[in-house]
Every structure is written in structure tokens, then in C-alpha cells.
Design an enzyme around this catalytic site. Structure first.
Site, PDB file in Angstrom:
ATOM      1  CD  GLU A 232     -66.587  -7.797  15.859  1.00 35.02           C
ATOM      2  OE1 GLU A 232     -65.552  -8.466  15.706  1.00 35.02           O
ATOM      3  OE2 GLU A 232     -67.407  -7.578  14.946  1.00 35.02           O
ATOM      4  CD  GLU A 327     -68.146  -3.867  12.883  1.00 33.04           C
ATOM      5  OE1 GLU A 327     -67.610  -3.270  13.843  1.00 33.04           O
ATOM      6  OE2 GLU A 327     -67.672  -4.897  12.390  1.00 33.04           O
TER       7      GLU A 327
END
Length: 472
Positions: A232, A327
Site C-alpha cells: 500500500e 489482498e
């Protein structure tokens, strides 16, 4: 006399059924008996084989038909699985020997009713689902170690590496992806585990950090198939976390990670981005850098923002590079009906239909309070399983992944199947030549439909919010 008539009648019915089956086979309408595995929250059916829900093709012209076409082949699949966080490994590692062995076999073996997980994501250093924040080169404030003299995998030796070794004993070919949440704080602009950026003067040291990690895991018998360079990279709020803008990542790959991996003989794939589908421009921008692109295998995505179809934009811009889905979480306490609707339609079906070679759910295990996690880490992330000492509860992500992992084995290829209203689906051909079709009913009512594959056609039925995996 009545009993004798009844027996004769039964034998005649059985003989007629056998003749019908033989005739069907001779006409090419049925080559082998199809199988179906079902999860249906309305009937409390949790990943059970239900072959009785497959019947002769409906002749009603209004019956929708899902047509599978083996002649149209898309990407090869690497597998389906979970993030084995440090917290997950710690919970598994504390189980008693027999129960731990039973659980790992259920998760990673493919035979019987085991679900055959074939892909894992692990953190390079701590993720937010470890019990504390750490890197592999933590130092007192003010100190630096550009030569990585104090690099150590000791934290991973406590639980993660021992659990991985047991998993590899069950499935030696499982693919493992490593992702960092943060480098050592002395490499960062803000000297914090939260946010900040990588200082350019430490690009070389951080590239070597990856190399030390890959070689260290290899020394423990653990092959890291691929790494992403930052989990991220546009999220500065998690603990740990770091920001890495597209231009920074392109430079890091082009000038350091790519050439330094090559010089060190590292074959581990370099995968970029590893964040949400709302920013397809990020991986496209990195891949537009020709020097970075030549070292990069592909791009990784989450779906906490954006639409899954955006992944096809990245594929269309750079069709020679792969896509991965790395994810998606399930929030506690977890509602199977609700989670199936999103995860089956957008993740298990949507990600492969938009070129992803894998699907990874976040995360494998947590306890009854969604622990462990770091201070500020996710406190609502429901594990695919809940572990309380030796007791195991299976949660939505377990069944979501099982519907694909058991049947769509590594080396399978996605093949064409038409989209039908309220029946999203995805099809594969396995290395063994079997056709696997995953169908979800996201309508409001029970739906009957036909499945046409080759010269064969059968019917099935799914209640609303039910999912079926068909092995044909």
C-alpha cells in the site's frame, strides 16, 4: 409376491438409467460424471460436495446457459490462498503438535476434503498483524547501518519460518510472495514506522536488504517466488507503513532493485504497486519507464477502492506484464452471506476475469479478539480461521478461497465463459484436463441454469447468495 414385483421394478429402473448413461456417452453428450461443491448460507451448507444438484440439461428455452469454451485461453494461474501474517504464524505455532498438523494438512493438502491452498503472502519485517513492529535491522535512534551488518531474521525464526517449513513439507511447490510494510526507520525521511518516504541515499542499502532477505529465507529452505516493494505505497497511516510514489518506485526498480537483483543472481520476481484498483495510473506510469519495466514481472492490487475492471486497463496498456491480486480483508464478526456477494463476484471471479494470476485473502488466522496486531494496526481483521489454543473456527474467507484453491491448481489456465445476468462465473482448464467452473448467484431468487461445455450440457440450480464450483 409384492416384494418380488418391487425388486423387479427397481432393477428395471436401474437398467434403464444405465442404458441412458451409455447412450449419452456414445452420443458425446456426457463423457464423465460432473461434480459440484456448494456453499449455501440459506441452507447452512458449507463447502460440501452436492453432485445431486447436477441434472440433465433443461429443454426450457428460458433457462439461461453458461457456455464454457476451452478454445479461448487466457492467463495461467499461480494459485489461491492467504496472507500468513506473523500473527497467524504465532497462533498456529502455539497449537499442540497433533492439532497443528491436522490444521496444516487441511489447509495445504489437496486430497480428501482438504482445501489445497497454493499461494501465500508473507510480510518482509512486520505487518500490522504482528504483535509488535520490527524490521530486520532495527537500531537505536540516531544510528545507521548502510552495510547491513546487523541484518537478522531472528524475529521470523520464532514462528513464521518454523510454520513455513511445515507447510512446505506438505506442499513443496507452494508459491510465496513477500511484501514489506516499512523498511528500517533509519532509512526513512521521518524516522518513524508510520508514513514517511525512503531516503534516496538508502536506495542501494534497501535493495541489498531485499537481497539479504531472499537469500536468508533460501538458507532456511524457503524460496521467495516474488516480492512487492511496498505494501500500500499510497497509505501513510498504518503501523507500519511508508509512502512510495510511482516515480520513486520506478527509480528504485530501474536504478537499484532491478540491476542489483540481476548482479546477485536473484531470480525472485519484482512486482510493483500492491495497492488499490482506484489508481491504475500508478502501475501504468511505472511500466511506462522502460528501464523499470524490463526488470518487472507485473503489478499487484487490492480492492479497498476502485473497481476490479480497472485491472484490465493495466493489462491493456502493458499486455506483456502479469497481474496479481494480493489482498482483501473480511471485517469482524463476518457475515458469510454478505461476504460471499462481494468476494465471490469481485475477487474470486472478478480478479481472474481481469487477468490476475492469483487471489490472496487477508489474513489466514486471528484469535477471538482479532489479535495480534500492532499499536494502530487493524483491530477488526477477521482471520479465515479463528484459533483459540487448539480450537479452530472456519470463517467466510476460508470458504471463499476453498471454492477455488482445491480445484484450480497451479498451472491451470483461465478459459472463456459467457456472463449471464445474476450468475457471475469464471472457468478454467486444469493441468489434468478437467474443466472447473465457479458460479455465484447474486440474484434475489433461486436460479436454474444450464452449463454447456464441449458437446456436453447439464443443468444445475443455486439459491440466492450460493456459490457452486463445478468440476466437469
Amino acid at each position: 409376491m409384492n416384494k418380488r414385483k418391487s425388486l423387479i421394478f427397481t432393477l428395471v429402473i436401474a437398467l434403464c438409467a444405465q442404458v441412458t448413461l451409455v447412450n449419452a456417452q456414445s452420443k458425446g453428450t456426457l463423457k464423465s460424471k460432473p461434480q459440484m461443491w456448494l456453499t449455501d448460507p440459506s441452507d447452512s451448507v458449507l463447502f460440501k460436495q452436492q453432485d445431486n444438484k447436477i441434472g440433465p440439461a433443461s429443454k426450457d428455452a428460458s433457462t439461461p446457459v453458461i457456455t464454457v469454451d476451452k478454445r479461448k485461453v487466457y492467463q495461467q494461474m499461480d494459485g489461491f490462498g492467504f496472507a500468513l501474517t506473523g500473527g497467524s504464524a504465532a497462533l498456529i505455532n502455539q497449537m499442540s503438535g497433533p492439532e497443528q498438523a491436522r490444521l496444516l494438512n487441511e489447509l495445504f493438502a489437496q486430497d480428501k476434503s482438504n482445501i489445497g491452498v497454493s499461494y501465500l503472502r508473507i510480510s518482509i519485517g512486520a505487518s500490522d498483524l504482528d504483535d509488535h513492529v520490527f524490521s530486520y535491522d532495527d537500531l537505536p535512534a540516531g544510528e545507521t547501518d548502510p552495510e547491513l551488518k546487523k541484518f537478522s531474521l531472528d524475529n521470523d525464526q520464532k514462528a513464521l519460518i518454523p510454520v513455513l517449513k511445515k507447510i512446505l513439507a506438505i506442499n513443496p511447490n507452494i508459491k510465496i510472495l513477500g511484501s514489506p510494510w516499512s523498511p528500517p526507520v533509519w532509512m526513512k525521511t521521518n524516522n518513524s514506522t508510520i508514513g514517511g518516504n525512503l531516503k534516496p541515499e538508502y536506495y542501494h542499502a534497501y535493495a541489498q536488504y531485499f537481497i539479504r532477505y531472499i537469500k536468508g529465507m533460501q538458507a532456511n529452505g524457503i524460496r521467495i517466488d516474488a516480492v512487492t516493494l511496498q505494501n500500500e505505497p499510497l497509505n501513510p497511516k498504518n503501523n507500519p507503513s511508508m509512502v512510495m510514489e510511482a516515480a520513486e518506485q520506478a527509480a528504485f526498480i530501474a536504478k537499484n532493485v532491478g540491476p542489483e537483483f540481476k548482479a546477485a543472481g536473484i531470480k525472485t520476481k519484482i512486482i510493483l504497486y500492491d495497492h488499490n484498483a482506484d489508481r491504475p495510473d500508478y502501475p501504468i506510469d511505472v511500466l511506462n519507464n522502460a528501464e523499470a519495466k524490463k526488470y518487472t514481472d507485473g503489478s499487484a492490487f487490492h480492492l479497498y477502492g476502485g473497481q476490479i475492471e480497472a485491472l484490465s486497463q493495466v493489462h491493456d496498456a502493458h499486455p506483456d506484464k502479469n497481474l496479481y491480486f494480493t489482498e482483501e480483508w473480511v471485517g469482524a464478526p463476518g457475515d458469510l452471506k454478505k461476504e460471499l456477494d462481494f468476494h465471490m463476484k469481485d475477487i474470486i471471479i472478478g480478479a481472474p476475469r481481469n487477468w490476475c494470476r492469483n487471489v490472496i485473502e487477508w489474513n489466514l488466522a486471528a484469535d477471538q479478539d482479532q489479535n495480534p496486531h500492532t499499536p494502530g494496526g487493524c483491530d477488526r481483521c477477521l482471520g479465515a480461521i479463528t484459533i483459540i489454543k487448539d480450537a479452530v473456527t472456519r470463517n467466510p474467507a476460508y470458504y471463499i478461497i476453498a471454492h477455488a484453491s482445491k480445484f484450480v491448481r497451479p498451472g491451470s489456465k483461465r478459459i472463456a465463459s459467457n456472463l449471464v445476468t445474476n450468475l457471475p462465473n469464471v472457468a478454467f482448464v486444469t493441468p489434468a484436463g478437467k474443466t472447473v467452473l465457479i458460479v455465484f448467484n447474486n440474484g434475489q431468487t433461486t436460479q436454474k441454469f444450464n452449463i454447456k461445455y464441449g458437446s456436453n450440457e447439464v443443468s444445475s440450480v443455486l439459491n440466492a447468495n450460493a456459490v457452486g464450483t463445478y468440476v466437469l
